[in-house]
Write a protein that holds these residues in place. Structure first.
Motif, mmCIF file in Angstrom:
data_model
loop_
_atom_site.group_PDB
_atom_site.id
_atom_site.type_symbol
_atom_site.label_atom_id
_atom_site.label_comp_id
_atom_site.label_asym_id
_atom_site.label_seq_id
_atom_site.Cartn_x
_atom_site.Cartn_y
_atom_site.Cartn_z
ATOM 1 N N ASN A 54 0.829 -1.203 0.000
ATOM 2 C CA ASN A 54 0.000 0.000 0.000
ATOM 3 C C ASN A 54 0.868 1.260 0.000
ATOM 4 N N GLN A 55 1.888 1.254 0.827
ATOM 5 C CA GLN A 55 2.785 2.411 0.913
ATOM 6 C C GLN A 55 3.533 2.616 -0.403
ATOM 7 N N LEU A 56 3.979 1.520 -0.991
ATOM 8 C CA LEU A 56 4.731 1.594 -2.239
ATOM 9 C C LEU A 56 3.869 2.168 -3.369
ATOM 10 N N VAL A 57 2.673 1.607 -3.562
ATOM 11 C CA VAL A 57 1.831 2.069 -4.657
ATOM 12 C C VAL A 57 1.360 3.503 -4.413
ATOM 13 N N THR A 58 1.161 3.859 -3.145
ATOM 14 C CA THR A 58 0.814 5.244 -2.815
ATOM 15 C C THR A 58 1.908 6.203 -3.285
ATOM 16 N N LYS A 59 3.165 5.793 -3.142
ATOM 17 C CA LYS A 59 4.288 6.612 -3.607
ATOM 18 C C LYS A 59 4.220 6.809 -5.122
ATOM 19 N N TYR A 60 3.867 5.752 -5.832
ATOM 20 C CA TYR A 60 3.732 5.880 -7.294
ATOM 21 C C TYR A 60 2.575 6.807 -7.650
ATOM 22 N N TYR A 61 1.489 6.732 -6.874
ATOM 23 C CA TYR A 61 0.359 7.638 -7.101
ATOM 24 C C TYR A 61 0.788 9.088 -6.848
ATOM 25 N N GLU A 62 1.479 9.305 -5.740
ATOM 26 C CA GLU A 62 1.916 10.666 -5.407
ATOM 27 C C GLU A 62 2.913 11.211 -6.422
ATOM 28 N N ALA A 63 3.673 10.315 -7.049
ATOM 29 C CA ALA A 63 4.636 10.738 -8.064
ATOM 30 C C ALA A 63 3.989 10.937 -9.433
ATOM 31 N N GLY A 64 2.666 10.713 -9.507
ATOM 32 C CA GLY A 64 1.954 10.891 -10.771
ATOM 33 C C GLY A 64 2.135 9.752 -11.744
ATOM 34 N N LYS A 65 2.590 8.584 -11.236
ATOM 35 C CA LYS A 65 2.901 7.461 -12.123
ATOM 36 C C LYS A 65 1.902 6.319 -12.034
ATOM 37 N N PHE A 66 0.861 6.498 -11.206
ATOM 38 C CA PHE A 66 -0.162 5.465 -11.122
ATOM 39 C C PHE A 66 -1.463 6.070 -10.646
ATOM 40 N N ASN A 67 -2.577 5.584 -11.206
ATOM 41 C CA ASN A 67 -3.918 6.011 -10.821
ATOM 42 C C ASN A 67 -4.865 4.868 -11.179
ATOM 43 N N GLY A 68 -5.081 3.967 -10.238
ATOM 44 C CA GLY A 68 -5.888 2.807 -10.604
ATOM 45 C C GLY A 68 -6.103 1.844 -9.460
ATOM 46 N N SER A 69 -6.147 0.558 -9.811
ATOM 47 C CA SER A 69 -6.461 -0.509 -8.856
ATOM 48 C C SER A 69 -5.386 -1.585 -8.900
ATOM 49 N N VAL A 70 -5.155 -2.220 -7.735
ATOM 50 C CA VAL A 70 -4.114 -3.241 -7.607
ATOM 51 C C VAL A 70 -4.637 -4.397 -6.759
ATOM 52 N N LEU A 71 -4.316 -5.610 -7.177
ATOM 53 C CA LEU A 71 -4.579 -6.789 -6.345
ATOM 54 C C LEU A 71 -3.340 -7.677 -6.383
ATOM 55 N N VAL A 72 -2.937 -8.152 -5.196
ATOM 56 C CA VAL A 72 -1.786 -9.044 -5.070
ATOM 57 C C VAL A 72 -2.228 -10.262 -4.255
ATOM 58 N N ALA A 73 -1.898 -11.450 -4.756
ATOM 59 C CA ALA A 73 -2.318 -12.669 -4.071
ATOM 60 C C ALA A 73 -1.245 -13.733 -4.181
ATOM 61 N N GLN A 74 -1.380 -14.748 -3.340
ATOM 62 C CA GLN A 74 -0.590 -15.965 -3.484
ATOM 63 C C GLN A 74 -1.565 -17.121 -3.498
ATOM 64 N N ASN A 75 -1.683 -17.721 -4.676
ATOM 65 C CA ASN A 75 -2.683 -18.764 -4.905
ATOM 66 C C ASN A 75 -4.072 -18.244 -4.532
ATOM 67 N N ASP A 76 -4.785 -18.904 -3.616
ATOM 68 C CA ASP A 76 -6.150 -18.474 -3.312
ATOM 69 C C ASP A 76 -6.233 -17.507 -2.135
ATOM 70 N N LYS A 77 -5.089 -16.939 -1.717
ATOM 71 C CA LYS A 77 -5.076 -15.987 -0.610
ATOM 72 C C LYS A 77 -4.739 -14.597 -1.123
ATOM 73 N N VAL A 78 -5.661 -13.660 -0.936
ATOM 74 C CA VAL A 78 -5.413 -12.274 -1.340
ATOM 75 C C VAL A 78 -4.546 -11.608 -0.277
ATOM 76 N N ILE A 79 -3.403 -11.092 -0.695
ATOM 77 C CA ILE A 79 -2.466 -10.415 0.210
ATOM 78 C C ILE A 79 -2.815 -8.946 0.351
ATOM 79 N N PHE A 80 -3.195 -8.342 -0.793
ATOM 80 C CA PHE A 80 -3.526 -6.912 -0.776
ATOM 81 C C PHE A 80 -4.432 -6.600 -1.958
ATOM 82 N N LYS A 81 -5.391 -5.705 -1.748
ATOM 83 C CA LYS A 81 -6.140 -5.116 -2.856
ATOM 84 C C LYS A 81 -6.542 -3.697 -2.454
ATOM 85 N N GLY A 82 -6.505 -2.806 -3.420
ATOM 86 C CA GLY A 82 -6.830 -1.424 -3.102
ATOM 87 C C GLY A 82 -6.935 -0.567 -4.348
ATOM 88 N N GLY A 83 -7.487 0.624 -4.147
ATOM 89 C CA GLY A 83 -7.602 1.599 -5.214
ATOM 90 C C GLY A 83 -6.804 2.843 -4.895
#
Length: 573
Positions: free
Chosen positions: A25-54
């Motif tokens: 979350n902190q990493l992608v927020t940095k990309y958003y603040e730098a103007g390099k990302f504006n969207g949605s992300v999901l990260v998982a390992q097999n059937d376990k969602v590790i992170f999802k956010g907008g």
């Protein structure tokens, strides 16, 4: 529907003891603040969602935030679904990948369709020129054109090369596959998507995008500019069609990825055909609608298989990556072009393996633009030169500087625009595109003499640069478009050798038959084409090689030009 070079970037800098979801979350927020990302992300390992956010906004005018269930256009990720439906038809006995295009699409021209196989279409080796590379594509994209008419008019032109002889990423091939699906099933491509994939998997937030339909939670597409964002140009979704017409959410893409590990939709033997590495292209191997590559894992313990594909279409960028052995899945969708989605996926991979990573730098362009308006162009250029070497905190690239130049040009600040384009030619002197842009600014200023000089320079650097030829023709200057040089084998052998890009990363140049190839450490080989003596280029990616000679005329190094970078490579063997 842009193509993406599959590059895995592992950059050390930051190591955190925070929980992984917080780090992401902190990493992608940095990309958003730098103007390099504006969207949605999901990260998982097999059937376990590790992170999802907008991050950022689905609609910037109404301040509606992005979320994991925000619907974004996914561009060329559509090709995964198209290739899957083709394999379903293979299973049903309705088509063979070894069959010929003309066998399944009766209205296609027989002279070329009789030697192009379905596999050629699936693997971008058909030789059919991509309709998205046409100079009139922006005009074509505004029209709703029936499938058969589109195929006949834009996907049936003469071949660029013999089928199966080369890999050149191609949207025409996947458009034709959509037409074949309709021909064989008797239903529309959209209906086939629902029948074979969306309905069985209950992917209720995925579909074939249309402008007229009211689609809840559909984001608006934007273009990153020198100052932020603007609306993307209109694109009728009948034009990308089976090559890039779909929308989805990162949550639905995750469900799709999970299904590919099962036999719920397709028996394993057919699924294996989709992911079988077949041809070299885009820095990886290409299967049926997917790229795959083995890399050394970030923990350096073993190699892992990456299966991925990106998407880029008017107003949107996306990336879908699977790391097979540990079962990691990373899905990213950005409702703006010019996203850092591939870079973000690679850095998230570092986080998952507990490795150090680097936060993104902020672009210098808004700072320079503000300085131009407040202090004048000379002060702005001085500020740029002071800050550009602080690479940990600030970044710039050829594309962003070009955008700034055109922004100033649109504001009728011709002198300021010319100085920005001039700066870009100084920083990226081997880029044909920046010289073409510099010429356009000179033309707007009325400086015909320099405009002609800059357009000629653009063509000198890239003899295939069609816009510069067009500009010169309008100025009354006729230059015959150059064909690639064909050098004798003994001349090609002068370039053979190993060239060091970095420690343990070597570019090998070698002759096979009567052609010259290059191959980087751990990557497939690519043919390189001669535009002039000692100058070559690749067709699969936007990259150029210039060989350098010593006083005795012996090649002793080369310079690689790629993505705005100038990389000297010493010949070591």
């Amino acid at each position: 529907m842009k193509k993406f070079l599959l590059i895995i970037i592992l950059i050390p800098l930051i190591l955190s003891a925070q929980p992984i979801d917080q780090q992401i979350n902190q990493l992608v927020t940095k990309y958003y603040e730098a103007g390099k990302f504006n969207g949605s992300v999901l990260v998982a390992q097999n059937d376990k969602v590790i992170f999802k956010g907008g991050f950022g906004e689905a609609n910037m005018e109404w301040n509606i935030p992005n979320a994991p269930d925000t619907k974004h256009r996914i561009g060329s990720i559509t090709k995964q679904f198209t290739s899957f439906i083709i394999m379903k038809l293979v299973q049903e006995g309705k088509i063979k990948v070894t069959g010929y295009l003309s066998d399944y699409l009766p209205y296609y021209r027989k002279d070329t369709g009789g030697k192009i196989t379905i596999e050629h279409l699936l693997t971008h080796t058909s030789g059919i020129p991509s309709y998205t590379a046409r100079e009139d594509m922006s005009d074509i994209g505004k029209n709703n054109i029936p499938v058969e008419e589109f195929v006949k008019k834009y996907c049936s032109v003469d071949l660029s090369f013999e089928p199966g002889s080369q890999f050149v990423y191609n949207n025409s091939g996947y458009f034709i596959l959509g037409a074949i699906i309709e021909q064989l099933t008797g239903i529309t491509y959209e209906e086939a998507l629902h029948k074979y994939v969306l309905d069985p998997l209950e992917l209720k937030d995925t579909g074939y995008d249309t402008f007229k339909e009211i689609i809840p939670k559909r984001s608006t597409g934007y273009v990153r500019t020198a100052l932020g964002f603007s609306h993307a140009d209109y694109l009728d979704m009948s034009v990308p069609y089976a090559a890039g017409s779909m929308y989805s959410t990162v949550e639905d893409l995750y469900k799709w990825d999970l299904s590919l590990k099962t036999e719920k939709l397709l028996p394993a033997k057919y699924m294996a055909e989709i992911f079988k590495p077949r041809v070299s292209g885009l820095g990886a191997k290409y299967g049926y609608g997917w790229m795959m590559k083995r890399i050394l894992s970030p923990d350096s313990k073993d190699s892992v298989t990456i299966i991925a594909h990106g998407g880029g279409i008017n107003g949107y960028s996306s990336y879908n990556m699977r790391v097979i052995e540990p079962g990691y899945i990373i899905t990213i969708a950005d409702n703006a072009t010019g996203s850092a989605q591939v870079e973000i996926a690679n850095v998230i991979l570092n986080v998952l393996y507990g490795k150090e990573y680097k936060n993104p730098a902020k672009t210098l362009i808004p700072i320079v633009y503000k300085s131009i308006n407040e202090d004048g162009i000379d002060s702005a250029l001085k500020l740029f030169n002071e800050l550009k070497n602080d690479k940990d905190n600030f970044s710039y690239n050829e594309r962003e500087l070009n955008q700034l130049g055109y922004l100033l040009l649109g504001e009728k600040k011709l002198d300021e625009s010319l100085k920005i384009f001039e700066l870009n030619t100084i920083l990226f002197p081997k880029s044909s595109n920046v010289w073409d842009s510099y010429g356009e600014a000179a033309l707007e200023k009325g400086d015909m003499e320099n405009a002609i000089t800059y357009f000629k320079k653009s063509i000198e650097l890239d003899p295939q640069n069609s816009p510069s030829y067009t500009h010169l023709k309008k100025l009354g200057v006729e230059i015959e478009k150059k064909n690639d040089l064909v050098l004798p084998v003994e001349k090609l052998k002068e370039y053979e050798g190993k060239y060091q890009i970095a420690p343990n990363f070597i570019l090998t140049v070698f002759v096979e038959g009567d052609k010259l190839y290059t191959q980087a450490t751990g990557q497939p080989k690519f043919e390189i084409y001669c535009s002039d003596i000692d100058k070559f280029y690749l067709k699969v990616v936007d990259a150029k090689l210039e060989f350098n000679r010593d006083a005795e005329g012996i090649v002793n190094s080369l310079t690689l030009y790629q993505s705005g970078q100038v990389i000297p490579c010493k010949k070591i063997e």
